[in-house]
Write a protein that holds these residues in place. Sequence first.
Motif, PDB file in Angstrom:
ATOM      1  N   SER A  60       0.983  -1.289  -0.136  1.00 24.85           N
ATOM      2  CA  SER A  60      -0.146   0.003   0.099  1.00 24.85           C
ATOM      3  C   SER A  60       1.097   1.274  -0.005  1.00 24.85           C
ATOM      4  CB  SER A  60      -1.074   0.022   1.436  1.00 24.85           C
ATOM      5  OG  SER A  60      -1.651   1.241   1.266  1.00 24.85           O
ATOM      6  N   TRP A  64       1.443   4.524  -3.553  1.00 24.79           N
ATOM      7  CA  TRP A  64       1.110   6.097  -3.507  1.00 24.79           C
ATOM      8  C   TRP A  64       0.589   6.690  -4.843  1.00 24.79           C
ATOM      9  CZ3 TRP A  64       3.168  10.155  -5.388  1.00 24.79           C
ATOM     10  CH2 TRP A  64       4.684  10.145  -5.760  1.00 24.79           C
ATOM     11  N   ARG A  67      -3.237   5.758  -5.752  1.00 22.62           N
ATOM     12  CA  ARG A  67      -4.017   6.188  -5.027  1.00 22.62           C
ATOM     13  C   ARG A  67      -4.059   7.865  -5.185  1.00 22.62           C
ATOM     14  NH1 ARG A  67      -2.151   6.056   0.040  1.00 22.62           N
ATOM     15  NH2 ARG A  67      -0.092   5.140  -0.507  1.00 22.62           N
ATOM     16  N   ARG A  70      -6.028   8.506  -8.087  1.00 23.05           N
ATOM     17  CA  ARG A  70      -7.687   8.327  -7.987  1.00 23.05           C
ATOM     18  C   ARG A  70      -8.241   9.616  -7.245  1.00 23.05           C
ATOM     19  NH1 ARG A  70      -5.802   3.106  -6.782  1.00 23.05           N
ATOM     20  NH2 ARG A  70      -5.922   3.330  -4.811  1.00 23.05           N
ATOM     21  N   ARG A  71      -7.268  10.046  -6.274  1.00 23.23           N
ATOM     22  CA  ARG A  71      -7.847  11.331  -5.555  1.00 23.23           C
ATOM     23  C   ARG A  71      -8.166  12.533  -6.559  1.00 23.23           C
ATOM     24  NH1 ARG A  71      -4.472  11.222  -0.039  1.00 23.23           N
ATOM     25  NH2 ARG A  71      -5.262   9.304   0.878  1.00 23.23           N
TER      26      ARG A  71
END
Length: 532
Positions: A60, A64, A67, A70-71
């Motif tokens: 995870s 980053w 992620r 996606r934000r």
Amino acid sequence: MCRGAHAAGSKLAEGRCARVGEIWPCGEQIGGAVGYAGAFVKKADTRVRKAPLLVSKRRSARDWPSRYARRLVYSDFAVLAAVFVVFRFAALPFENASVSWVGGPEIPYWALIVAVILLWLVALSVFDTRDRHIVGNGTLEYARITNAGIALFAVLVAVAFFLRIEVSRALLLIALPVGTVALILSRWVWRQWLRRQQRSAKYVYRAIVVGEAAKASHIIGAIRREPGSGFDIIGVVTNGRAPALIEGVPVVGGLSTAVEAMDAVDADTVIFAGADELSPAVMRRLGWAIADRDANLVVAPALTDVAGPRIHSRPAAGLPLVHVEYPVLEGYRRFAKRAFDIVGSAALIVIASPIMIAAAIAIRVDGAGPIFYRQSRIGRRGQSFGMIKFRSMIANADDQLASLLDLQGTSDRPLHKVIDDPRITRVGRFLRKHSIDELPQLFNVFLGDMSLVGPRPQREAEVALYDDAAERRLLVKPGMSGLWQVSGRSALSWDDAIRLDLYYVENWTFTQDIVILFRTVRAVVAPGESAH
């Protein structure tokens, strides 16, 4: 013998070795330098190591960029939705509740707006505005957002023309430009958040540098000069002739044990700086091992300070050849920059006129002497011009410059800055801190002697001290603001200032000018301690 760090992912103590199982032997202290893992292995082990299993927490942390992207998708949608909601109620007449075309159905306007938002999101994806290699760093992200907006504008105009759709002109002339600016501002806000996370060692690539000591030192120094690079250099893998520390980074392994070193420090990125000992076959096998670990492989060329738009990859005969274009600021590029300078300086003269009037009154009240100060500076291709400023020093201050520079021992340096200059007046100190004294240079920009953005113009005596590299500053017009002015101002050394100016000259883009101007406004509003 040196002690090992046996747990994977543990931090290596300064000047110590690490090992993984029995594969990575520790070296002994020889000749005052602490040995490191595998440094004295004569023959490189070219076997492909089996990739270790990553626990979910480590995977995870490495994921980053996905992620973060996606934000950005959710953020882009929220920004566009907000822009078009405001547009619907502020700029679009309520009688235009629907849109139709010849031979087609009549659809509500909100449906058209939703379609435009979805097309815009698709355009942002097509132009790779959320690519993991560009988000959060440099100007390419902003340039791609602008290109996506221009492409969407062209598509909407073409569709409306061929289908004869009666679309509100405000949609094309107001909503699209405002939406593009809003997207860029939102990405800038996200970038500030990312910088704060990276200062806490979050949202960064944990990287090791593999290569010869001198080349590794060069790469580490270049990365550390840019705080927002996104790389956290945690170790160096080099040959047996290197010290225990390179630029403050511990040496964690030898070239023959690069993969084991990567596992030991839990790195997710390997930066190859180059080494004669690494043959193409070994490099290929190392690449396989890195790919098996779901890690990143970065090849750092010896050529630095080259921006992304100038670099093009072209595979030939199985070789990933990198082509570097030479900078060109002629033709339409020069015309566009000049047009921007004229329009921008004229607008800023009008906006800043109350501030300039107040500054002129304050200078007159503060004491005797002229309001304006005119000094000969060197411009593009060595041509001199008279640069205008508000007077911030006592009268005849130039007569004292040589003695003050001799007193502080900097008369032989091109960047003439007097520390704690006693010639500055009380009003002048305030004007300088907030760059108000430089506002009259807007007239220099309007007349064509200067540009809004470019290298800082210097005196003839300073230019006489230039070397061949510094001479390239004169290829473009000097600017009111530039890279080094927004990257530290008076706190920068001459070497750092010339490096930033040359980077600007070699990598000019219109987007970069916009970013520098934006950073200039921020530096003027919050000047910090480096402004004087």
